[in-house]
Each structure stands twice: as structure tokens, then as C-alpha cells.
Design an enzyme around this catalytic site. Structure first.
Site, PDB file in Angstrom:
ATOM      1  N   ASP A  92       0.599  -1.125  -0.115  1.00  0.00           N
ATOM      2  CA  ASP A  92       0.435   0.349  -0.258  1.00  0.00           C
ATOM      3  C   ASP A  92       1.260   1.087   0.221  1.00  0.00           C
ATOM      4  O   ASP A  92       1.913   1.036   0.145  1.00  0.00           O
ATOM      5  CB  ASP A  92      -0.983  -0.240   1.125  1.00  0.00           C
ATOM      6  CG  ASP A  92      -2.472   0.765   0.885  1.00  0.00           C
ATOM      7  OD1 ASP A  92      -2.393   1.824  -0.106  1.00  0.00           O
ATOM      8  OD2 ASP A  92      -3.345   0.647   2.174  1.00  0.00           O
ATOM      9  N   ALA A 195     -11.886   2.569   0.449  1.00  0.00           N
ATOM     10  CA  ALA A 195     -12.794   3.340   1.927  1.00  0.00           C
ATOM     11  C   ALA A 195     -13.851   2.730   2.417  1.00  0.00           C
ATOM     12  O   ALA A 195     -14.995   3.433   2.769  1.00  0.00           O
ATOM     13  CB  ALA A 195     -12.662   4.779   1.806  1.00  0.00           C
ATOM     14  N   CYS A 278     -13.580 -24.326  18.081  1.00  0.00           N
ATOM     15  CA  CYS A 278     -13.192 -24.144  17.023  1.00  0.00           C
ATOM     16  C   CYS A 278     -12.024 -25.098  16.234  1.00  0.00           C
ATOM     17  O   CYS A 278     -11.876 -25.736  18.319  1.00  0.00           O
ATOM     18  CB  CYS A 278     -12.081 -22.337  16.817  1.00  0.00           C
ATOM     19  SG  CYS A 278     -11.159 -22.599  15.633  1.00  0.00           S
TER      20      CYS A 278
HETATM   21  N1  GUN Z   1      -6.154   0.450   3.348  1.00  0.00           N
HETATM   22  C1  GUN Z   1      -7.836   0.925   3.268  1.00  0.00           C
HETATM   23  N2  GUN Z   1      -8.195   1.240   2.776  1.00  0.00           N
HETATM   24  C2  GUN Z   1      -7.615   2.414   1.683  1.00  0.00           C
HETATM   25  C3  GUN Z   1      -7.893   2.821   1.041  1.00  0.00           C
HETATM   26  O1  GUN Z   1      -9.136   3.812   0.249  1.00  0.00           O
HETATM   27  N3  GUN Z   1      -6.794   2.881  -0.302  1.00  0.00           N
HETATM   28  C4  GUN Z   1      -6.151   2.835  -0.320  1.00  0.00           C
HETATM   29  N4  GUN Z   1      -4.762   3.108  -0.662  1.00  0.00           N
HETATM   30  N5  GUN Z   1      -5.558   2.213   0.873  1.00  0.00           N
HETATM   31  C5  GUN Z   1      -6.304   1.685   2.325  1.00  0.00           C
HETATM   32 ZN    ZN Z   2      -9.128 -21.970  16.368  1.00  0.00          ZN
END
Ligand code: GUN
Ligand code: ZN
Length: 490
Positions: A92, A195, A278
Site C-alpha cells: 500500500d 474507504a 474451533c
Molecule cells: N486501505 C484501506 N482502505 C484503503 C483505501 O481506500 N486506499 C488505500 N490505498 N489503502 C487502503
Molecule cells: Zn482456533
């Protein structure tokens, strides 16, 4: 878009796919779950991820870039060596930090080049995650900026690294759809719906469903879709049913940090558990009280391990259900385990037509398990088909019971589908498994089927022989259809 994604099997909008990640030299089967690695806070060693079933992980290039030690090591050794993971790595860009803190000190070009230089397999530009419920003006303005950045990302020399094209648009379905169309039109490769973390944190699975389905309407069917920040196993079945192919889980580690234990029907606090519900190795070998008495680091690691096991276990269940063609039954089971996943399922059923378009013609037997089943895409498809089926006789009996020679022609009636020629009774979805004690919603759906058939054949006389249908269903049968109750009042 490069040709990196192939669909191998389909169930509604859900699919099993193969994602080629050229830089990693691997093909990943989707839906896949990427554990999130915070390089400053490692809970489970990424070298062990394959034990749980992880083929990919996601980490944050912005955190690495801004930490002098990590920065140097990542550039020097490469990400795979630094994390000890030789599967595919997605990075990211710092957009999440942008959303949290309001600003970051990098830009799309610089961070994409950095991601390339540290050996990321899939990079991300700096999109703007517009929060839910923002003003329309803000959502439009920020979407325009995100779109400029996607276009800029197309021009950056990233070598064979794949690049994400996040789809934003806040809680405005038309903006999400437009954003999906634009992203799909770029040369970028994967399409995260962005988002949605705030929606999921607030369990707003209905709004999440609307956002994803809107984005999907803009994207082509062959686009690999990532649900950014979707990490709770209780919503994997729903997310897969919406047509999402990649998920990422920070939840496994974050929840473990404060003694929270993930299950497919919600989150439990360790101190509320008398038994572990579990069968993963952690839960089979320990009791909740034993884990509680451990030191902080050991307890956190064991809980994170359980959280990963339960997440990958659910992912396998989702994939099996897609292959068998009964994902909707799993979605429904999960929906009925938590009121908020039920909201998500009901929002999905509002869009049964969108799912129907990609549903295979035949699959595992349809099972009716609640009133919500009456709104499934398979029912809608049968209703649409009724307008196209030939009716030969002038005087036709539609019956839940036996044939009757007084009529020119006799069709069967089964709730929730409604009428069909007896020749189709051994074909999907009319081989459905339905309860003996059908609910009103099922009969009302069957009545809707009768209405469609009657509307399509205005010259034909129809008689419905039903077994004690509720008034709400009989009211939905057109006036001109004669009705006979064959239950004899029993
Ligand atoms: N991680 C969680 N949501 C988002 C997003 O909307 N954009 C990016 N780049 N990373 C995220
Ligand atoms: Zn477990």
C-alpha cells in the site's frame, strides 16, 4: 489492464479465479486473503504464513520508506528477503495514513518507484480514501484527484510490478460506478474498492454492499477486485458473493492484541469463552484459561494464529461453496448468525438482478432456508423465464398436487418459484430442497411467478390448486386466475 486474471468457476457474482503475479513468478488462486504485515509490529512471522494457507501478503511501503532502518534493509535485501516470504507481496502507498492524519510526505510517482525498488509485486498509487457520508462535493473533488493519480500511475515506469487502481466515491453509488468505469479504462491491473474500512468497523454491511455492487457495475467482469481492509471472516462469504477476489486482514493481529477471538459469526473476548468453539491446532491444544494465563506475547501470538486459521478456514469454505454452486446458502447461514451481516445479505438481495446476470444455469440443489431465500437470484431468473415458456392449452391447471385430466394442460407449482411445466421438474433450480412448512414469503414469491405467467398469456384461462396458501399470497395472484384450496381445511 494486462491479462493477469482468469475466471475458472462462477456462482452468482462470485468466482474462483487465477491471478498471475508476474514479478513474483506465481499464480494465486482467488478469492485469496492477504495477511497485513506491519513491519514494525510483527505478531506472526510471515515465513509461517504458508502454513495457514496464505499465498500473498500485504504491507505498507509508506511505513517502510519513512523508517530509516527498514528503508535501507528493504532497498538492500528486497521486501521478500526482509519479511522472509517468497509468495506475492502487495504494498500500500500511505493513502490510509493520509486518511488518518490528513497528510503524508510522498506522492504517487515517488511511492510507486519506491515500491518497485524494494521489489513489491503489486504497488498502489496515492488514492484518496473519502470517508463514508462525506458531502457530495468532497466525494467528487477527491475522486477527481484519485483519477488524476491513476492516470499519472499509468505513466510511471514500474517494470513488471502490477499496479492497483483503487475505486473511491464514498457512499454515493453513482460515483462508485463512475469511478469503477474510469479505473477499468486505465492500463492498471487490480481494482480495490477503497474507504470501506469505516463501514466495516461500524458493521454497516448494507452500505458496504451498495458500494461494492456499484463499483462492480462500472468495472468489467474480468477485473480482479480487492475489498480493501476486509479482514473479518464473518463477511468473507458476503464479500465473495459480491464478486470480490482479494481480501486483506489486519484484524487477525489487531484483534489478538486486545484478546479478541475471531469466529465466523462475530468476535468474542477471550474472557467470555469457557471453551474454544474451533478445531484449529491452537484451540484443540489449549483451553481459554490456559491461554489467558500466558505472558502477553505468547497469548497474542496464539490468538493471532487462531485468527488466521479461522480466517483461512472460512476462505476454503467459501471457495468450496463457489465450486459447488451453493455460496448463497453459506451467505445466508452467515447472515443469520449476526444481525448486521443479515443487513448486508438483504442489501445484496435488493440487487438480485445484478447477480442473476452472471449466475450459472445449473448448480448444486437450491435450498430454501429462510424467507430471505425467496428473493434469491435463482427465483428471479425463474420468474423472468416464465414469460418465455410456451403454454399450449387454453385451460391450464397450476397445481401443488396431482395432474387433473379435466384440464388441457397441467403445470406444477412449487414455492418460491411458482409454476413450471412438469417436464422441467427434474431440472435446476426446480429440484430445490424446500421445507414442508413453507413461510408466507415463499408462497408470495410463487404467486409472483403465477402473475408473470398470466401476464405473458392473456388469452389463457388459469386455475391454481393450492394447499392452504396464506391470504397475502392469494391476494398477489391475479384476479382472473381461479383458485381452489385442496387442503380440505386440515
Ligand atoms: N486501505 C484501506 N482502505 C484503503 C483505501 O481506500 N486506499 C488505500 N490505498 N489503502 C487502503
Ligand atoms: Zn482456533
Amino acid at each position: 489492464m494486462r491479462e493477469v486474471f482468469e475466471i475458472a468457476a462462477q456462482d452468482g457474482a462470485a468466482r474462483i479465479g487465477e491471478l498471475d503475479v508476474p514479478r513474483a513468478g506465481v499464480t494465486v488462486e482467488t478469492p485469496t486473503l492477504m495477511p497485513v504485515v506491519n513491519p514494525n509490529l510483527i505478531t506472526v512471522d510471515p515465513a509461517r504464513f504458508p502454513e495457514f494457507g496464505a499465498e500473498m501478503l500485504i504491507t505498507n511501503s509508506y511505513i517502510i520508506k519513512n523508517d530509516p532502518d527498514l528503508n535501507e534493509r528493504a532497498l538492500d535485501e528486497g521486501l521478500h528477503e526482509m519479511l522472509g516470504f517468497d509468495g506475492a507481496i502487495m504494498t500500500d502507498s500511505g493513502s490510509f495514513q493520509l486518511a488518518e492524519y490528513g497528510e503524508i510526505d510522498t506522492d504517487t510517482e515517488e511511492i510507486l518507484q519506491f515500491q518497485r525498488d524494494i521489489g513489491s509485486d503489486i504497488g498502489t498509487p496515492v488514492d484518496i480514501p473519502t470517508p463514508p457520508d462525506s458531502s457530495r462535493e468532497q466525494a467528487e473533488e477527491e475522486l477527481a484527484t484519485t483519477q488524476e493519480r491513476l492516470e499519472l500511475a499509468e505513466t510511471v515506469d514500474v517494470g513488471d510490478m502490477l499496479v492497483n487502481a483503487p475505486v473511491q466515491g464514498s457512499t454515493y453509488p453513482d460515483l462508485r460506478e463512475r469511478a469503477g468505469e474510469h479505473a477499468y479504462g486505465t492500463s492498471l491491473d487490480l481494482f480495490p474498492v477503497g474507504a470501506v474500512v469505516p463501514l466495516m468497523n461500524q458493521y454497516r454491511y448494507d452500505d458496504m454492499t451498495e458500494a461494492v455492487l456499484a463499483a462492480k457495475r462500472g468495472l468489467g467482469r474480468d477485473a480482479p477486485v480487492h475489498l480493501f481492509g476486509a479482514g473479518h471472516p464473518m463477511m468473507f462469504a458476503l464479500a465473495a458473493a459480491l464478486g470480490c477476489d482479494l481480501f486483506d486482514s489486519a484484524a487477525y493481529a489487531i484483534y489478538a492484541r486486545d484478546d479478541r477471538y475471531l469466529t465466523v459469526s462475530g468476535t468474542k473476548h477471550l474472557d467470555s469463552l469457557h471453551y474454544f468453539p474451533c478445531d484449529c491446532p491452537v484451540c484443540a491444544e489449549h483451553t481459554p484459561r490456559e491461554v489467558e494465563r500466558m505472558g502477553d506475547a505468547a497469548r497474542e501470538e496464539l490468538l493471532a494464529e487462531h485468527n488466521l486459521h479461522v480466517s483461512f478456514g472460512e476462505l476454503r469454505r467459501v471457495k468450496q461453496a463457489i465450486k459447488a454452486g451453493n455460496l448463497m446458502e453459506l451467505v445466508e447461514a452467515r447472515a443469520h448468525a449476526h444481525p448486521r451481516t443479515l443487513d448486508g445479505y438483504r442489501a445484496l438481495l435488493d440487487h438480485a438482478d445484478q447477480l442473476e446476470a452472471s449466475d450459472p444455469a445449473s448448480k448444486d440443489a437450491f435450498r430454501y432456508t429462510s424467507a430471505d431465500s425467496a428473493r434469491r437470484p435463482e427465483v428471479l431468473r425463474h420468474h423472468r423465464r416464465l414469460a418465455r415458456l410456451d403454454v399450449a392449452g387454453d385451460d391450464v391447471l397450476l397445481t401443488e398436487g396431482d395432474d387433473n385430466r379435466r384440464f388441457d394442460e397441467c403445470w406444477n407449482v412449487v414455492a418460491p418459484f411458482g409454476p413450471f411445466p412438469s417436464a422441467l421438474s427434474t431440472t435446476y433450480p426446480l429440484t430445490a430442497e424446500t421445507p414442508e412448512r413453507m413461510d408466507a414469503a415463499g408462497y408470495e414469491a410463487a404467486a409472483e411467478g403465477i402473475r408473470r405467467l398470466a401476464d405473458a398469456n392473456p388469452e389463457t384461462q388459469f386455475t391454481l390448486a393450492h394447499h392452504d396458501w396464506p391470504a397475502t399470497a392469494l391476494d398477489a395472484v391475479p384476479e382472473r386466475v381461479e383458485t381452489v384450496d385442496t387442503s380440505g381445511g386440515d
